[in-house]
Every structure is written in C-alpha cells, then in structure tokens.
Design a protein around this motif. Structure first.
Motif, PDB file in Angstrom:
ATOM      1  N   GLN A   1      -4.701   9.975  -9.046  1.00 13.83           N
ATOM      2  CA  GLN A   1      -6.079  10.193  -8.641  1.00 13.83           C
ATOM      3  C   GLN A   1      -6.965   9.033  -9.071  1.00 13.83           C
ATOM      4  O   GLN A   1      -6.522   8.160  -9.784  1.00 13.83           O
ATOM      5  N   HIS A   2      -8.225   9.014  -8.608  1.00 14.28           N
ATOM      6  CA  HIS A   2      -9.142   7.875  -8.827  1.00 14.28           C
ATOM      7  C   HIS A   2      -8.444   6.584  -8.370  1.00 14.28           C
ATOM      8  O   HIS A   2      -8.612   5.534  -8.994  1.00 14.28           O
ATOM      9  N   PHE A   3      -7.676   6.650  -7.307  1.00 13.79           N
ATOM     10  CA  PHE A   3      -6.607   5.679  -7.116  1.00 13.79           C
ATOM     11  C   PHE A   3      -7.096   4.275  -6.785  1.00 13.79           C
ATOM     12  O   PHE A   3      -6.715   3.306  -7.451  1.00 13.79           O
ATOM     13  N   VAL A   4      -7.898   4.136  -5.760  1.00 14.65           N
ATOM     14  CA  VAL A   4      -8.362   2.794  -5.368  1.00 14.65           C
ATOM     15  C   VAL A   4      -9.393   2.286  -6.369  1.00 14.65           C
ATOM     16  O   VAL A   4      -9.337   1.132  -6.806  1.00 14.65           O
ATOM     17  N   LYS A   5     -10.322   3.152  -6.758  1.00 11.21           N
ATOM     18  CA  LYS A   5     -11.391   2.728  -7.674  1.00 11.21           C
ATOM     19  C   LYS A   5     -10.836   2.186  -8.986  1.00 11.21           C
ATOM     20  O   LYS A   5     -11.377   1.241  -9.557  1.00 11.21           O
ATOM     21  N   ARG A   6      -9.747   2.780  -9.478  1.00 12.21           N
ATOM     22  CA  ARG A   6      -9.201   2.369 -10.780  1.00 12.21           C
ATOM     23  C   ARG A   6      -7.904   1.573 -10.659  1.00 12.21           C
ATOM     24  O   ARG A   6      -7.213   1.359 -11.649  1.00 12.21           O
ATOM     25  N   SER A   7      -7.576   1.141  -9.431  1.00  9.58           N
ATOM     26  CA  SER A   7      -6.422   0.263  -9.190  1.00  9.58           C
ATOM     27  C   SER A   7      -5.161   0.764  -9.887  1.00  9.58           C
ATOM     28  O   SER A   7      -4.529   0.058 -10.672  1.00  9.58           O
ATOM     29  N   ARG A   8      -4.755   1.971  -9.544  1.00  8.73           N
ATOM     30  CA  ARG A   8      -3.620   2.586 -10.228  1.00  8.73           C
ATOM     31  C   ARG A   8      -2.296   2.352  -9.502  1.00  8.73           C
ATOM     32  O   ARG A   8      -1.357   3.142  -9.626  1.00  8.73           O
ATOM     33  N   TYR A   9      -2.210   1.248  -8.800  1.00  6.82           N
ATOM     34  CA  TYR A   9      -0.998   0.928  -8.046  1.00  6.82           C
ATOM     35  C   TYR A   9       0.210   0.768  -8.957  1.00  6.82           C
ATOM     36  O   TYR A   9       1.295   1.271  -8.660  1.00  6.82           O
ATOM     37  N   ASN A  10       0.042   0.052 -10.070  1.00  4.92           N
ATOM     38  CA  ASN A  10       1.173  -0.164 -10.977  1.00  4.92           C
ATOM     39  C   ASN A  10       1.740   1.157 -11.482  1.00  4.92           C
ATOM     40  O   ASN A  10       2.950   1.321 -11.636  1.00  4.92           O
ATOM     41  N   ARG A  11       0.864   2.104 -11.743  1.00  8.84           N
ATOM     42  CA  ARG A  11       1.291   3.396 -12.276  1.00  8.84           C
ATOM     43  C   ARG A  11       2.108   4.175 -11.247  1.00  8.84           C
ATOM     44  O   ARG A  11       3.182   4.702 -11.554  1.00  8.84           O
ATOM     45  N   LEU A  12       1.615   4.244 -10.026  1.00 10.69           N
ATOM     46  CA  LEU A  12       2.311   5.024  -9.011  1.00 10.69           C
ATOM     47  C   LEU A  12       3.581   4.315  -8.545  1.00 10.69           C
ATOM     48  O   LEU A  12       4.588   4.963  -8.253  1.00 10.69           O
ATOM     49  N   LEU A  13       3.554   2.993  -8.493  1.00 16.35           N
ATOM     50  CA  LEU A  13       4.784   2.259  -8.168  1.00 16.35           C
ATOM     51  C   LEU A  13       5.848   2.501  -9.238  1.00 16.35           C
ATOM     52  O   LEU A  13       7.024   2.698  -8.918  1.00 16.35           O
ATOM     53  N   SER A  14       5.452   2.503 -10.485  1.00 16.61           N
ATOM     54  CA  SER A  14       6.400   2.809 -11.556  1.00 16.61           C
ATOM     55  C   SER A  14       7.024   4.183 -11.343  1.00 16.61           C
ATOM     56  O   SER A  14       8.234   4.371 -11.530  1.00 16.61           O
ATOM     57  N   ALA A  15       6.201   5.140 -10.936  1.00 17.83           N
ATOM     58  CA  ALA A  15       6.689   6.508 -10.755  1.00 17.83           C
ATOM     59  C   ALA A  15       7.722   6.605  -9.643  1.00 17.83           C
ATOM     60  O   ALA A  15       8.768   7.243  -9.813  1.00 17.83           O
ATOM     61  N   ILE A  16       7.457   5.969  -8.499  1.00 15.42           N
ATOM     62  CA  ILE A  16       8.393   6.146  -7.375  1.00 15.42           C
ATOM     63  C   ILE A  16       9.649   5.273  -7.517  1.00 15.42           C
ATOM     64  O   ILE A  16      10.646   5.520  -6.847  1.00 15.42           O
ATOM     65  N   ILE A  17       9.592   4.291  -8.392  1.00 15.25           N
ATOM     66  CA  ILE A  17      10.817   3.548  -8.702  1.00 15.25           C
ATOM     67  C   ILE A  17      11.662   4.348  -9.696  1.00 15.25           C
ATOM     68  O   ILE A  17      12.879   4.477  -9.549  1.00 15.25           O
ATOM     69  N   GLU A  18      11.025   4.909 -10.700  1.00 14.40           N
ATOM     70  CA  GLU A  18      11.742   5.704 -11.703  1.00 14.40           C
ATOM     71  C   GLU A  18      12.212   7.046 -11.133  1.00 14.40           C
ATOM     72  O   GLU A  18      13.251   7.568 -11.533  1.00 14.40           O
ATOM     73  N   TYR A  19      11.446   7.611 -10.201  1.00 17.39           N
ATOM     74  CA  TYR A  19      11.762   8.923  -9.602  1.00 17.39           C
ATOM     75  C   TYR A  19      11.725   8.795  -8.078  1.00 17.39           C
ATOM     76  O   TYR A  19      10.797   9.286  -7.420  1.00 17.39           O
ATOM     77  N   PRO A  20      12.719   8.117  -7.496  1.00 19.97           N
ATOM     78  CA  PRO A  20      12.663   7.757  -6.071  1.00 19.97           C
ATOM     79  C   PRO A  20      12.778   8.936  -5.117  1.00 19.97           C
ATOM     80  O   PRO A  20      12.531   8.772  -3.920  1.00 19.97           O
ATOM     81  N   GLU A  21      13.155  10.113  -5.600  1.00 16.72           N
ATOM     82  CA  GLU A  21      13.205  11.286  -4.717  1.00 16.72           C
ATOM     83  C   GLU A  21      11.810  11.746  -4.317  1.00 16.72           C
ATOM     84  O   GLU A  21      11.654  12.518  -3.365  1.00 16.72           O
ATOM     85  N   LEU A  22      10.802  11.291  -5.057  1.00 20.94           N
ATOM     86  CA  LEU A  22       9.432  11.726  -4.815  1.00 20.94           C
ATOM     87  C   LEU A  22       8.663  10.719  -3.975  1.00 20.94           C
ATOM     88  O   LEU A  22       8.940   9.517  -4.000  1.00 20.94           O
ATOM     89  N   VAL A  23       7.678  11.219  -3.250  1.00 16.92           N
ATOM     90  CA  VAL A  23       6.718  10.378  -2.535  1.00 16.92           C
ATOM     91  C   VAL A  23       5.467  10.274  -3.397  1.00 16.92           C
ATOM     92  O   VAL A  23       4.940  11.289  -3.877  1.00 16.92           O
ATOM     93  N   GLY A  24       4.994   9.069  -3.622  1.00 20.97           N
ATOM     94  CA  GLY A  24       3.788   8.865  -4.414  1.00 20.97           C
ATOM     95  C   GLY A  24       2.552   8.940  -3.541  1.00 20.97           C
ATOM     96  O   GLY A  24       2.453   8.224  -2.545  1.00 20.97           O
ATOM     97  N   VAL A  25       1.610   9.796  -3.915  1.00 28.42           N
ATOM     98  CA  VAL A  25       0.379   9.978  -3.143  1.00 28.42           C
ATOM     99  C   VAL A  25      -0.807   9.657  -4.055  1.00 28.42           C
ATOM    100  O   VAL A  25      -1.100  10.410  -4.988  1.00 28.42           O
TER     101      VAL A  25
END
Length: 280
Positions: A197-221
């Motif tokens: 959440q707060h995704f674009v405003k707080r530039s949380r791309y690194n966090r969500l990319l980390s999540a979908i690499i570590e847990y690739p069965e999930l879609v990051g939203v």
C-alpha cells in the motif's frame, strides 16, 4: 529457515485452494492503498455494501494506537455523506468477548478495517472468533474494506513493513535483498496475491519485487494512495485517483549474488481507475 519453509508451504497451499474458495464466497473486498479517501470512493463503498438501503457497517480500529480517534475519523467519512449507520467496534487482545459484539460483526453488511499497524491488528484477532466471523461474513455476502494496514491484512501472506536485515524502519526498501522481507500471516481473505500500500507515493517497488521473487506463487499488487481495488471473485477493478501496479514472476525465477536477489521475466502492469484485471 524452518519458519520460511512453513510460510512457503502455507503460501502454495493457499494458492492451490484459492479458486475453490472464490466459488463459495458471496462477498467482496475493497482494498484501499491508504491516504485520503475521496468522496466518490466512500460512495462506492456504500453502494457495494448496500448500507444506504439496509443493514449497517462497523469499523474495526485495532490497527491504530489510538483506536477511538481512528474509529471517529473512519465513521465520519460516512457521516459526511449522510450515511449514519456505521459504528466503531473495538476489541483488545485476550478480552472475553461478548456474544453481542461478535454478532455485530457477523451481521454487518460492511466491515471496515482502519489504518495503523497491521501487526497490531493481527495480534488482536489472529486465531480468535473475531477472525472466524470476519471470514463468515465475507463468505455470506458482506463487503470487507480496509485502508493501509487494513489493506495489508487482507491477504494470507502479509507484508509487515519490517526489514529483517535493517531493523531501523524506512518507508521503502533500499535494496532488493535475499531473506530481508518479513512476512506474517494475515486474515487470508484473498490467498493468491500479496498486497502493498501507499505504493507509488512511497516508491515501494523494491519491497514488492522482493516479495514476488521470494514467493513466486503470489501476484504482487501495489495500491497507491487514494486508490483501491474492488475484488469480486477473481476480478479486480481499480477505484479512486491513482494507479495499481501488478507484478508477476511467472517463471518462478530467482537468482542470488551474495545477498542481492535477481530474477528474469518479471511482468509488470500499471492499471488506471476504471480498468479491471483478473488474477487466476
């Protein structure tokens, strides 16, 4: 390491079950990325829940360190539109819960989870009748809405906001690192995505990319502020003023160099208000 293996197993099991669960659910989710809620968004919550015609809504403010204030501001956004049948309902950890309070959740047409700290919310509700009844209400047709921390708790795999390797809090990850993202168990109302959440405003791309690499069965939203996704089955509609960023790792790609993560073939889509997408 054992904890990570257990979480990964839970993740895979939830993904395999998600389609079957969707067939049994009559309710919808309204997942808000934080920030202000424009009047049009609140109107949409009212319309989708039907509380302008019958029934009532409740606000669960347990994410907040100041639950009374949180409940006040959350209910007030509805009062400003002339919708006065929304009430705050607060619980504390390990309280002996009155049946009437549980019935208030069970029978609500709208359950709204306020912002704050998602860990604080789950510490109160995890493994309790509160959690069970939220699921029951969702299955039976209620709209479950949440903003910021209330958005994070929607998914089974919940981003806590903490970095395991960098304990000093930062609003965004500075790196894409191996075993750095902390994941806990959320409400599990949706099991095939992980929400940020707060995704674009707080530039949380690194966090969500980390999540979908570590847990690739999930879609990051990743949902930006003043923006939401309305989830009905496997269909998601963007509501509000900004964007929703969706990451997928279809090849389950993961490479490492020292403590850095790499991946190939990551998909990214950027959705605007009014657009819809599906998660299989």
């Amino acid at each position: 390491m054992l904890k990570r293996l257990l979480i990964a197993s839970l993740c895979l099991g939830c993904v395999l079950q998600s389609c079957a669960q969707d067939l049994n659910v009559k309710g919808k989710l309204f997942i808000i990325g934080g920030g202000s809620r424009p009047a049009s968004m609140v109107e949409r919550i009212v319309k989708e829940s039907g509380i302008d015609k019958e029934g009532y809504g409740i606000v669960l403010p347990m994410s907040s360190s100041e639950p009374d204030s949180s409940a006040y501001y959350a209910t007030n956004q509805f009062y400003k539109l002339g919708v006065n049948n929304v009430y705050g309902l607060h619980f504390v950890k390990d309280e002996k819960i009155q049946r009437s309070k549980l019935d208030s959740i069970r029978n609500a047409k709208l359950i709204y989870i306020s912002g704050g700290d998602q860990n604080r919310f789950m510490d109160v509700v995890a493994g309790t009748e509160i959690e069970t009844i939220i699921h029951e209400a969702y299955k039976n047709g209620s709209l479950i809405a949440g903003t910021s921390a209330g958005a994070a708790v929607m998914s089974e795999m919940m981003i806590t906001g903490n970095e395991l390797k960098h304990p000093d809090y930062a609003s965004t990850f500075r790196n894409i690192e191996y075993e750095n993202i902390e994941i806990q168990t959320g409400l599990g109302l949706i099991t095939n995505i992980i929400v940020d959440q707060h995704f674009v405003k707080r530039s949380r791309y690194n966090r969500l990319l980390s999540a979908i690499i570590e847990y690739p069965e999930l879609v990051g939203v990743g949902i930006d502020e003043s923006t939401a996704i309305l989830v009905s089955g496997n269909t998601m509609e963007v509501v509000g003023e900004s964007q929703v960023i969706v990451f997928k790792n279809p090849n389950k790609s993961k490479t490492t160099f020292e403590d850095k993560l790499g991946a190939k073939g990551i998909n990214m889509n950027i959705y605007l208000p009014g657009e819809t997408f599906t998660i299989d």
